[in-house]
Design an enzyme around this catalytic site. Structure first.
Site, mmCIF file in Angstrom:
data_model
loop_
_atom_site.group_PDB
_atom_site.id
_atom_site.type_symbol
_atom_site.label_atom_id
_atom_site.label_comp_id
_atom_site.label_asym_id
_atom_site.label_seq_id
_atom_site.Cartn_x
_atom_site.Cartn_y
_atom_site.Cartn_z
ATOM 1 N N LYS A 1 1.070 -1.517 -0.203
ATOM 2 C CA LYS A 1 0.412 -0.041 0.534
ATOM 3 C C LYS A 1 1.052 1.150 -0.644
ATOM 4 C CE LYS A 1 0.151 -2.915 4.354
ATOM 5 N NZ LYS A 1 -0.141 -3.167 4.911
ATOM 6 N N GLY B 1 2.944 -11.731 12.692
ATOM 7 C CA GLY B 1 2.934 -11.566 11.137
ATOM 8 C C GLY B 1 1.854 -10.352 10.800
ATOM 9 N N ASP C 1 0.023 2.947 8.200
ATOM 10 C CA ASP C 1 -1.059 2.078 6.888
ATOM 11 C C ASP C 1 -1.603 2.183 7.281
ATOM 12 O OD1 ASP C 1 -0.208 -0.547 6.301
ATOM 13 O OD2 ASP C 1 -1.944 -0.482 7.293
ATOM 14 N N LYS D 1 -3.564 2.955 2.664
ATOM 15 C CA LYS D 1 -5.271 2.497 2.455
ATOM 16 C C LYS D 1 -5.794 3.369 2.232
ATOM 17 C CE LYS D 1 -3.418 -1.423 5.120
ATOM 18 N NZ LYS D 1 -3.806 -2.480 6.676
HETATM 19 N N1 LIG Z 1 1.576 -9.062 6.380
HETATM 20 C C1 LIG Z 1 0.352 -8.706 6.467
HETATM 21 O O1 LIG Z 1 -0.521 -8.818 7.340
HETATM 22 C C2 LIG Z 1 0.301 -8.228 5.366
HETATM 23 C C3 LIG Z 1 1.468 -7.465 4.945
HETATM 24 N N2 LIG Z 1 0.827 -6.564 3.615
HETATM 25 C C4 LIG Z 1 1.811 -6.000 2.671
HETATM 26 O O2 LIG Z 1 2.729 -7.177 1.914
HETATM 27 C C5 LIG Z 1 4.295 -7.096 2.181
HETATM 28 C C6 LIG Z 1 4.630 -7.989 2.528
HETATM 29 O O3 LIG Z 1 4.536 -8.079 3.922
HETATM 30 P P1 LIG Z 1 4.955 -9.415 4.726
HETATM 31 O O4 LIG Z 1 5.072 -10.668 4.099
HETATM 32 O O5 LIG Z 1 4.872 -8.900 5.999
HETATM 33 O O6 LIG Z 1 6.765 -8.318 4.844
HETATM 34 P P2 LIG Z 1 7.766 -9.563 5.649
HETATM 35 O O7 LIG Z 1 8.738 -8.967 5.793
HETATM 36 O O8 LIG Z 1 7.525 -10.964 5.732
HETATM 37 O O9 LIG Z 1 8.519 -10.282 3.850
HETATM 38 C C7 LIG Z 1 9.252 -9.474 3.642
HETATM 39 C C8 LIG Z 1 10.476 -10.257 2.304
HETATM 40 O O10 LIG Z 1 10.801 -9.749 1.440
HETATM 41 C C9 LIG Z 1 12.214 -9.867 1.409
HETATM 42 N N3 LIG Z 1 12.736 -8.688 1.043
HETATM 43 C C10 LIG Z 1 12.527 -7.411 1.517
HETATM 44 N N4 LIG Z 1 13.509 -6.731 1.121
HETATM 45 C C11 LIG Z 1 14.094 -7.267 0.209
HETATM 46 C C12 LIG Z 1 15.014 -6.707 -0.906
HETATM 47 N N5 LIG Z 1 15.680 -5.429 -1.311
HETATM 48 N N6 LIG Z 1 15.640 -7.838 -1.815
HETATM 49 C C13 LIG Z 1 15.154 -9.344 -1.816
HETATM 50 N N7 LIG Z 1 14.436 -9.217 -0.539
HETATM 51 C C14 LIG Z 1 13.763 -8.586 0.232
HETATM 52 C C15 LIG Z 1 12.941 -9.876 3.111
HETATM 53 O O11 LIG Z 1 13.909 -10.738 3.434
HETATM 54 P P3 LIG Z 1 14.538 -10.387 5.120
HETATM 55 O O12 LIG Z 1 13.345 -11.136 5.534
HETATM 56 O O13 LIG Z 1 15.672 -10.462 3.871
HETATM 57 O O14 LIG Z 1 14.329 -8.419 5.299
HETATM 58 C C16 LIG Z 1 10.965 -10.887 3.645
HETATM 59 O O15 LIG Z 1 11.509 -12.167 2.820
HETATM 60 C C17 LIG Z 1 3.515 -5.223 2.546
HETATM 61 O O16 LIG Z 1 4.131 -4.288 1.360
HETATM 62 C C18 LIG Z 1 2.648 -5.273 3.792
HETATM 63 O O17 LIG Z 1 2.856 -4.071 4.208
HETATM 64 C C19 LIG Z 1 -0.355 -6.269 3.042
HETATM 65 C C20 LIG Z 1 -1.286 -7.015 4.301
HETATM 66 C C21 LIG Z 1 -1.542 -7.916 5.327
HETATM 67 N N1 LIG Z 2 0.243 -3.725 8.634
HETATM 68 C C1 LIG Z 2 -0.826 -4.683 8.227
HETATM 69 C C2 LIG Z 2 -1.112 -5.223 7.743
HETATM 70 C C3 LIG Z 2 -2.126 -5.475 6.323
HETATM 71 O O1 LIG Z 2 -2.467 -4.226 5.914
HETATM 72 C C4 LIG Z 2 -2.161 -4.464 9.732
HETATM 73 O O2 LIG Z 2 -1.949 -4.322 10.727
HETATM 74 O O3 LIG Z 2 -2.953 -3.994 8.945
#
Ligand SMILES: NC(=O)C1=CN([C@@H]2O[C@H](COP(=O)(O)OP(=O)(O)OC[C@H]3O[C@@H](n4cnc5c(N)ncnc54)[C@H](OP(=O)(O)O)[C@@H]3O)[C@@H](O)[C@H]2O)C=CC1
Ligand SMILES: N[C@@H](CC=O)C(=O)O
Length: 417
Positions: free
Chosen positions: A106, A188, A202, A206
């Site tokens: 987002k 998470g 955040d 949104k």
């Molecule tokens: N978590 C949630 O409930 C929700 C999340 N989102 C969105 O989804 C997206 C992902 O979130 P989430 O899965 O929680 O995040 P995480 O931090 O759990 O996962 C991100 C992953 O991407 C990798 N990464 C980050 N930067 C790089 C880079 N430069 N090169 C290679 N790998 C990279 C990280 O590795 P490393 O650990 O090495 O940094 C990690 O494995 C975000 O934009 C978030 O806002 C949207 C809705 C809900």
């Molecule tokens: N950090 C965000 C993840 C989903 O968008 C939240 O807590 O809502």
């Protein structure tokens, strides 16, 4: 079509499990003959750590973007790294390389909405971002559908799972703010930098995405008034509950003629209201249209499976329309609107201040009295609790901003009666 995944963290691993490890039941849903012949597969995953175990031998970890950008067998990229600049650059490069993009980011969508959808159109590909708002709630698609018939004039809701989880635990279990935030991070729900969750960025991102779509005008994060929830204490929760209310973190925007109003702030709702009963990581989003009236969407707003569900829904959407002549048109985002902050919002206010001395008490009460009548004042254990008469939000916010300069801890919330 081969798929690449950028980032295999909380959501990325959920997506990987659905697509490659066959956790989801979706294969065979495609109208397009080519896609129907074989299920979609993630062949490459961009990560920093090359030794990450994906759980199968199909996906290969790569650590350099060129291995995805220059791979012509990859037609669709799922961007789930989070953050801003690198993901933005990657999304742009993928679109330019003729690859469809699905993202949950987002921050990137709210900041570069118009540019990215234009870039997708110019390159004959599709950009989808259902999971960027409301986690698993299909709000982006639903809003687009309603907009075919309705003029949407209001959007409001609980749009952040982390803060709703924290406030619910504080209310139901008397839990501590910091400990509950740490728990939300470990599950998470939280962003990599949880400041975005607890300080309102955040939610404002949104709200900016939904408002831009609904009001057909670019509304940015910085156009949205926002206030965090880090000042809330167990004492607030107790007092609010004794008054028959529940505190929730609300995102709200309204359109009136050419004026758009936005706010992200803690708000008190009556115990029996729908908002008060949305708990844990669940979100609720209400949209109001001139024909349909108010519609409410409820579901998990954060977390691995629910969000991965929304991401994979976007992937399936794209796989279903691959090869069609007429791809979806970009949304209209060029209406000229005045960004009016909180001018339209008003209500009674609940306020608590942490006092050092009697002088500070006088200072707080005098400041409140300059803008509103005091209805209730309770002084207990160095804290003063005030409930005011109804007042315009912008006037109250201005007064409290000034008061914060000298009063060390101040929590206040509008009462939604
Ligand atoms: N978590 C949630 O409930 C929700 C999340 N989102 C969105 O989804 C997206 C992902 O979130 P989430 O899965 O929680 O995040 P995480 O931090 O759990 O996962 C991100 C992953 O991407 C990798 N990464 C980050 N930067 C790089 C880079 N430069 N090169 C290679 N790998 C990279 C990280 O590795 P490393 O650990 O090495 O940094 C990690 O494995 C975000 O934009 C978030 O806002 C949207 C809705 C809900
Ligand atoms: N950090 C965000 C993840 C989903 O968008 C939240 O807590 O809502």
């Amino acid at each position: 079509m081969n798929i690449a995944l950028l980032g295999c963290g909380t959501i990325g691993s959920g997506v990987y499990e659905l697509i490659n490890l066959n956790k989801g039941k979706f294969a065979g849903n495609f109208t397009d003959v080519e896609s129907r012949k074989s299920s979609p597969v993630i062949t490459k995953v961009l990560e920093r750590d090359a030794s990450k175990d994906l759980g199968d031998s199909v996906g290969k970890i790569v650590t350099h973007p060129s291995e995805i950008l220059e791979d012509d067998s990859i037609g669709l990229v799922i961007a789930l790294m989070g953050g801003m600049e690198f993901e933005y650059e990657m999304i742009k490069e993928c679109l330019r390389a003729g690859k469809h993009v699905v993202t949950a980011n987002k921050a990137v969508i709210s900041e570069y909405f118009a540019e990215l959808q234009t870039l997708a159109e110019e390159n004959g590909v599709v950009l989808r971002y259902e999971a960027s708002v409301g986690g698993g709630i299909p709000i982006i698609g639903s809003l687009k559908e309603e907009m075919k018939i309705n003029r949407v004039t209001e959007i409001k809701g609980i749009l952040n799972g982390t803060t709703n989880f924290i406030l619910s635990k504080m209310t139901e279990e008397g839990a501590d703010f910091g400990e509950t935030l740490a728990l939300a991070q470990s599950i998470g729900f939280a962003e990599a930098d949880p400041t975005a969750d607890v300080e309102g960025y955040d939610v404002s991102r949104k709200l900016a995405i939904l408002s831009s779509m609904a009001y057909e005008s670019i509304i940015r994060d910085e156009d949205v008034y926002k206030r965090g929830i880090t000042e809330i204490r167990a004492a607030d929760i107790e007092m609010i509950s004794s008054m028959g209310y529940v505190v929730k973190y609300l995102g709200h925007s309204m359109l009136e003629e050419k004026n758009v109003y936005t706010t992200v702030e803690p708000v008190l709702f009556r115990e029996a209201s729908i908002m008060s009963n949305v708990n844990s990581e669940f979100n609720i989003i209400s949209i109001t249209g001139d024909i349909i009236g108010e519609l409410q969407f409820y579901g998990k707003g954060a977390g691995k499976d629910a969000t991965a569900n929304a991401v994979v829904g976007d992937v399936l959407y794209i796989l279903n329309i691959v090869g069609e002549q007429n791809l979806p048109k970009p949304l209209r985002l060029n209406r000229q609107l005045n960004k009016m902050g909180t001018d339209v919002f008003s209500g009674k206010y609940y306020l608590r201040a942490n006092l050092n001395d009697k002088e500070m008490l006088d200072q707080v009460l005098t400041a409140v009295e300059t803008v509103a009548a005091r209805k209730t004042v309770i002084v207990n254990k160095n804290q003063v609790y005030v409930v005011t008469s109804a007042i315009a939000a912008n006037v109250f916010n201005k007064m409290t901003e000034k008061l914060k300069e000298t009063v060390p801890e101040l929590f206040y919330a509008r009462i939604y009666d």
